[in-house]
Design a protein around this motif. Structure first.
Motif, PDB file in Angstrom:
ATOM      1  N   LEU A  21       0.825  -1.142  -0.353  1.00  0.00           N
ATOM      2  CA  LEU A  21      -0.043   0.362  -0.244  1.00  0.00           C
ATOM      3  C   LEU A  21       0.582   1.261   0.036  1.00  0.00           C
ATOM      4  CD1 LEU A  21      -2.217  -0.565   2.398  1.00  0.00           C
ATOM      5  CD2 LEU A  21      -3.298  -1.538   0.066  1.00  0.00           C
ATOM      6  N   THR A  22       0.442   2.178  -0.558  1.00  0.00           N
ATOM      7  CA  THR A  22       1.001   3.808  -0.516  1.00  0.00           C
ATOM      8  C   THR A  22      -0.140   4.322   0.273  1.00  0.00           C
ATOM      9  OG1 THR A  22      -0.410   3.897  -2.172  1.00  0.00           O
ATOM     10  CG2 THR A  22       1.880   3.616  -3.134  1.00  0.00           C
ATOM     11  N   PHE A  23       0.525   5.317   0.809  1.00  0.00           N
ATOM     12  CA  PHE A  23      -0.102   6.155   1.339  1.00  0.00           C
ATOM     13  C   PHE A  23      -1.523   6.396   1.174  1.00  0.00           C
ATOM     14  CE2 PHE A  23      -1.262  10.348   3.652  1.00  0.00           C
ATOM     15  CZ  PHE A  23      -1.994  10.067   5.535  1.00  0.00           C
ATOM     16  N   GLU A  24      -1.369   6.728  -0.365  1.00  0.00           N
ATOM     17  CA  GLU A  24      -2.834   6.692  -1.140  1.00  0.00           C
ATOM     18  C   GLU A  24      -4.036   5.469  -0.545  1.00  0.00           C
ATOM     19  OE1 GLU A  24      -2.157   9.187  -4.669  1.00  0.00           O
ATOM     20  OE2 GLU A  24      -1.562  10.976  -3.254  1.00  0.00           O
ATOM     21  N   ASP A  25      -3.112   4.761  -0.664  1.00  0.00           N
ATOM     22  CA  ASP A  25      -4.458   3.290  -0.894  1.00  0.00           C
ATOM     23  C   ASP A  25      -4.243   3.210   0.679  1.00  0.00           C
ATOM     24  OD1 ASP A  25      -3.389   3.280  -2.705  1.00  0.00           O
ATOM     25  OD2 ASP A  25      -1.806   1.234  -3.599  1.00  0.00           O
TER      26      ASP A  25
END
Lengths: 1029, 189
Positions: free
Chosen positions: B84-88
């Motif tokens: 996961l990225t932060f946006e995810d």
């Protein structure tokens, strides 16, 4: 690929909203999960080319940055937006191109993703770019609408194909849709737009993209009509929004017990959490009522009369905290402590205590009622959904999984409970079989008995409470005569509340024993039965008490309001003590017994229903007491506050989560309803009766039911009824100018029967109309349901047709192929071969056009069969090609340099390849049954295949020319040979590089050069071809 | 990580606020928690990814039976590894937040339940779903006969167009009739 699901079922990266997409899923699924085709996994990245591309990507840049970099790069050049599968960009090379995106862009695209070109050397740049929208991006536009506009788009992308639409149409559709969405969003107000974008079920990136587009369009529009007003309004709205955001933030920061709530929810689930939420909600009610009462009644009283008029000899002894009598009875705690004067002497503004008292209580009651009705209505609308009876409600169970539960043990327990419940729901289904008559009669008998018993107990308790009350009165009179006021006398007043609380504690336990002998078919019914019995019990006791207060106390004591206030105070306090004891004995002791002594009992469950009913009872007392003891909410606040922590500790230490999860929301609705109906309405009518006995006075000659306020104390002393305070006020106002309208309202609205009559009449009419509308809607729902079922049937029927059609076509082709093979063996001359080939190509062409492969060159697409088949065919071609090339026999490996007739050779080579292809084609017809599943994922293959079909078609026409007229052959054959050779070379090279591709990366430039050569050759051919025509 | 709050730029923060259902505080908290998951060298990368194993170590997800599915559904990773990225991560929290709409929640629930990612809930998906909820071990699993019965019940209940699978609209219909869903489909940091 580190798929967590590597069984090859990861078939469809696209996620379809459309219900038409699961076409023919069931049979194909099986074949899909088992087939051994190396290209069975249609993820582009898993193909040779895709994989290589992924690797080369990784080579260039480290993973994390790579993705964003790539995204940016891909998004920028085309302006249009692509979406991969769900979230990624699996099919980005298939992304949308703007409608008139000419070759430069296409080339750029190619260069970006040259990896994909390796096995499609036949891709000539001068052909109109084949823009196959990936099904996945189509899907995204479908997802835009989500269910919001599901009905507008009943068909998905595959189904669009079904209608005979070409890819262009689909793409246009998608673009239109996106444009539409953006336009819609632009037209909205800022707040709505933010909400709408937020509500899109898309990934963050996509939302950002849409938002960017909307903002860009918006600013573009704005720059055209810029004026001061819009500017100002934007600023203002921005400020408002910020303010609103800050308010929510502040509210959240102030939120009580957030961490505790989370902990409880994490361990015990939402069912138990709803108790604490309910508790908190009630606490809010009490805080509000305290603020109102304290602000408008107590503070003015304290300002004007800072010291209560306490008679001499009464001092604070300590027991008052329990009994509420003695010292307290002369303070502002009770009704009696307030004066009736219009304050305002000595510079202070005038303050009419009577009106203040009346209006504060009235306003609080009205607001409470409004809040209750509102939350009850919204709760009913949102949460109390009647499930279809007869069905097991398995979905309800599955959907009620609590994602907020974080405790490992709790999760395990929940799984266990859920399993048991699922099994029960299954066995319930079997149990529906009718019981014998005697059994049923027995059940009804038991029901009748238990209900009679419980109601009888409730009535008996009520009666005993009444007699106890009368004894209390008698005793109080006795003590009043003696006027001793000893400690024991005071303690004796606690007898009544003690008995009442004891009844409230013990009888419900007795009721809960009933569930051992009752056999309700539905466990929910059992819970409801217990709730109803408890409510009957509590309300009958409270009703008796109210009757006693109104009838006996009011006529006996001089300052009867304060006496009632004291009684309520005692009830509240003792109830609190009993709840504490109940938690101790009910939960702690049974925990000890369950764990230490009798293991079979087990750890007690937290009984949400019983606890909530206790809360409702406590709140009812507080509501009744609001008139008699304006500061009772203080006690209630303290009580609830302590109760929260007590229950929390008791819960975490002693209890286990309830075994029956689920239905928490419905239970909550029921609790709110109970809080409203018997509880609040009862309290309200009690207070209203006290205040508003004016009608009794007027109507009935019998003076006994009238309830005059006491003469010696309280704000309404000396008045006939409390309500006459308003009458007096109106009389005062009548003379004053400017307040005539209030008087008018009072006389024509409040006091006029005709007004209420009309209002009720209108309400009745409205209720009738809405009822009719509801009936109509119900009918409509039934019809729509039938329609859905019918459409499902239609779909199944059409699919079946399609399958049979497909099968018959395949059989026909097989026959043709066999016939042709025979002929091939016999034929020896190149000319004959060419002729045959032509024939076959024409057949093929005919087939393919009847298959509906859209020809970008302008062939009218015959719409006899669906695009589904087209996609399937294309995919098959692609797969065949790939498989063939894997086998290493795509085309003759030896480009015979000294051939006498290049044309013939080319034809032979092609035929050979094609017959092999067709072998492949027929070898795996099963896979072809699921074109839809394959469609989105095999996009690249489709594209390749289409290109190939096109090129073949061109070749076909090319060959046709020499047959019809001999002379152009010489002119075209050389070019033709070039084409074929280039193509061969390209394929060889790609082949060559593909073989070691598993270990080393392809030399892209090498393939590229072959490709370019092929393209050039192709271009040349086309030029010549064009010249000739 | 003392600098977490300052790490989140103000414009980004307002964008996050606008595009998710989270409040400012929740976003900052999410950022803090997310940065704690990052390894040292990842922090310098513009859009760092947290591998799935680390995301799953969050106490909020640790014992969730759907934890892997959740990561896969919300991951934008190319590798399909559930990172996961932060946006995810924000997307995840937003969908599971209190204020997310029923539509969003049911949409993501559908995707989480759709184990083979094919766009519908068919027999296989439902079986996996039930197994996930009742426990995977042989002792806790339902018997084959029970499972068959259960799945046919489920389909009978929800498959309106009788095609043997539950699609999104049918699923949302089901969800709209189970009022507990909204309150229970919730993960709070």
């Amino acid at each position: 690929m580190s798929h967590y699901n590597n069984t090859g079922e990861y078939n469809n990266p696209a996620y379809h909203d459309s219900d038409t997409l699961e076409i023919d899923r069931s049979p194909s699924r099986k074949s899909q999960s088992h087939h051994s085709n190396p290209h069975g996994n249609p993820y582009p990245r898993d193909d040779g080319a895709g994989g290589q591309r992924g690797r080369s990507d990784l080579q260039q840049l480290p993973g994390g940055v790579q993705s964003s970099y790539d995204d940016a790069q891909e998004r920028v050049p085309w302006g249009g937006w692509q979406e991969g599968s769900w979230r990624g960009r699996d099919s980005i090379p298939m992304g949308l191109l703007p409608p008139r995106s000419e070759s430069p862009r296409w080339q750029q695209h190619d260069l970006n993703h040259s990896g994909y070109q390796i096995d499609q050397a036949t891709h000539y740049d001068t052909t109109p770019p084949v823009r196959l929208p990936s099904a996945t991006s189509g899907h995204v536009s479908m997802r835009f609408r989500g269910s919001r506009k599901m009905s507008l788009f009943p068909v998905g992308e595959a189904a669009l194909g079904n209608l005979g639409l070409s890819e262009d149409d689909i793409r246009n559709e998608m673009e239109n849709e996106e444009q539409h969405l953006v336009k819609e969003l632009v037209a909205m107000s800022t707040r709505d737009r933010i909400k709408a974008i937020r509500d899109l079920p898309m990934s963050f990136d996509d939302k950002k993209h849409i938002r960017g587009q909307v903002l860009a369009l918006k600013s573009f529009k704005k720059s055209r009509h810029l004026n001061c007003f819009s500017d100002c309004s934007t600023t203002v709205s921005l400020a408002f929004r910020r303010c609103g955001a800050n308010m929510t933030l502040a509210r959240q920061t102030l939120e009580l017990w957030r961490g505790t709530m989370k902990e409880v929810g994490g361990k015990f689930g939402t069912g138990v959490l709803s108790y604490f939420k309910f508790l908190k909600w009630l606490l809010m009610f009490n805080i509000f009522s305290f603020l109102v009462n304290f602000g408008f009644i107590t503070i003015p009283q304290l300002i004007y009369h800072p010291t209560p008029d306490i008679p001499t000899g009464v001092s604070f002894k300590g027991l008052e905290i329990l009994t509420g009598a003695g010292y307290f009875s002369h303070t502002v705690m009770y009704y009696g402590g307030y004066s009736n004067k219009t304050q305002g002497t000595g510079g202070w503004p005038e303050y009419n205590m009577q009106l203040a008292y009346f209006f504060t209580i009235a306003a609080y009651m009205v607001l409470c009622g409004a809040a209750l009705i509102y939350s009850m209505a919204s709760s009913f609308r949102k949460k109390y959904v009647l499930a279809d009876s007869g069905l097991g409600g398995a979905w309800q169970l599955l959907c009620s999984w609590d994602f907020s539960v974080t405790n490992e043990r709790a999760v395990r327990q929940r799984k266990n409970n859920l399993r048991i419940q699922l099994k029960e729901s299954l066995s319930e289904k079997f149990q529906v079989a009718l019981l014998p008559l005697t059994e049923r009669l027995k059940h009804y008998g038991v029901f009748l008995g238990t209900w009679l018993l419980s109601t009888g107990m409730a009535l008996g308790c009520g009666a005993s409470v009444y007699f106890l009350c009368q004894y209390d009165t008698w005793r109080t009179r006795q003590s009043a005569d003696k006027a001793s006021g000893s400690l024991l006398e005071e303690a004796a007043t606690l007898l009544l509340p003690f008995v009442v609380s004891l009844i409230n504690l013990v009888v419900p336990l007795f009721y809960s024993l009933f569930k051992k002998i009752e056999h309700y078919s539905n466990p929910r019914m059992q819970v409801y039965a217990i709730i109803v019995r408890n409510v009957i019990l509590k309300m009958s006791i409270l009703g008796i008490l109210c009757y006693y207060w109104m009838k006996d106390v009011a006529n006996t004591f001089s300052c009867w309001e304060s006496i009632v206030g004291q009684a309520l105070y005692r009830l509240v306090i003792v109830d609190f003590l009993f709840i504490m004891l109940g938690s101790f004995f009910g939960e702690f002791l049974s925990n000890v017994i369950g764990t230490k002594c009798i293991q079979s009992l087990g750890v007690p469950e937290f009984d949400v229903a019983r606890n909530v009913l206790d809360l409702i009872y406590a709140q009812t007392l507080a509501w009744i007491g609001i008139y008699f003891s304006p500061l009772l909410p203080v006690i209630q606040i303290i009580k609830f506050f302590i109760l929260f922590y007590l229950k929390k500790v008791s819960l975490t230490q002693n209890c286990q989560p309830p075994r029956r999860a689920g239905r928490a929301a419905q239970m909550q609705t029921i609790f709110i309803a109970i809080l409203f109906f018997p509880s609040f309405v009862g309290a309200l009518s009690m207070v209203a009766y006290t205040v508003w006995t004016i009608s009794n006075c007027h109507v009935s000659p019998d003076p006994s039911p009238s309830l005059p306020p006491s003469d010696n104390c309280g704000p309404f002393r000396g008045l006939n009824t409390t309500f006459s305070a308003i009458q007096i006020w109106m009389d005062d106002l009548n003379g004053v100018d400017g307040f005539q309208w209030i008087v008018w309202i009072y006389q024509h609205v409040i006091r006029s029967e005709i007004f209420y009559f009309l209002v009720s009449l209108i309400i009745l009419v409205f209720i009738y109309i809405f009822r009719q509308i509801t009936q109509g809607r119900k009918l409509l729902i039934i019809l729509l349901r039938q329609q859905i079922v019918n459409e499902g049937k239609d779909k199944a029927f059409l699919l079946e047709k399609l399958q049979t059609l497909q099968k018959s076509k395949q059989n026909k082709q097989k026959k043709k192929k066999q016939a042709r093979k025979r002929q091939e063996n016999e034929s020896s001359t190149g000319m004959l071969q060419a002729l045959l080939a032509r024939q076959r190509l024409e057949q093929e062409h005919g087939d393919s056009s009847s298959f509906g492969v859209p020809m970008p060159s302008g062939h009218s697409v015959s719409t006899t069969s669906s695009a589904l088949m087209q996609a399937m065919l294309a995919r098959q071609y692609a797969e065949d090609q790939d498989v063939a090339s894997y086998r290493g026999v795509p085309f003759p490996a030896d480009p015979a340099p000294a051939s006498s007739s290049a044309l013939i050779q080319a034809m032979q080579a092609r035929q050979r390849a094609e017959s092999q292809n067709e072998d492949e084609f027929y070898r795996a017809p099963v896979q072809s049954q699921n074109p839809v599943n394959a469609l989105p994922s095999a996009m690249i293959q489709v594209m390749q295949a289409r290109q190939r079909v096109e090129s073949e078609q061109e070749e076909d026409e090319f060959y046709r020319a020499p047959v019809h007229s001999e002379h152009p052959v010489s002119s075209t054959s050389s070019a033709m040979m070039q084409v074929m050779q280039a193509r061969l070379r390209a394929e060889e090279e790609s082949e060559f590089y593909r073989a070691p591709a598993s270990s080393q990366h392809p030399d892209v430039s090498g393939t590229g050069s072959a490709l370019i050569q092929a393209m050039l050759a192709r271009q040349q051919v086309e030029e010549e071809y064009g010249d000739r025509y | 990580m003392g600098t977490t709050a300052s790490q989140l730029r103000k414009d980004l923060l307002s964008e996050y606020q606008e595009l998710t259902f989270l409040t400012k505080q929740e976003i900052i908290l999410a950022h803090k928690r997310f940065s704690e998951l990052l390894s040292k060298e990842d922090r310098n990368i513009p859009t760092p990814r947290v591998p799935m194993e680390k995301v799953l170590s969050l106490p909020e997800l640790k014992s969730n039976p759907f934890r892997k599915r959740i990561c896969h559904v919300f991951s934008t990773s190319d590798m399909k590894d559930g990172s996961l990225t932060f946006e995810d991560f924000l997307d995840l929290l937003s969908a599971f937040s209190d204020s997310a709409t029923l539509e969003i929640k049911s949409h993501y629930a559908f995707r989480i339940f759709d184990f083979d990612d094919d766009g519908t809930l068919d027999g296989g998906d439902l079986e996996k779903l039930v197994n996930c909820l009742t426990g995977e071990t042989d002792g806790t699993r339902l018997t084959t006969e029970e499972m068959r019965q259960l799945i046919s019940n489920i389909l009978e209940e929800s498959d309106i167009d009788k095609d043997g699978t539950v699609n999104l609209s049918e699923f949302q219909h089901v969800i709209s009739r189970s009022p507990d869903f909204v309150s229970s489909f919730k993960i709070v940091l």
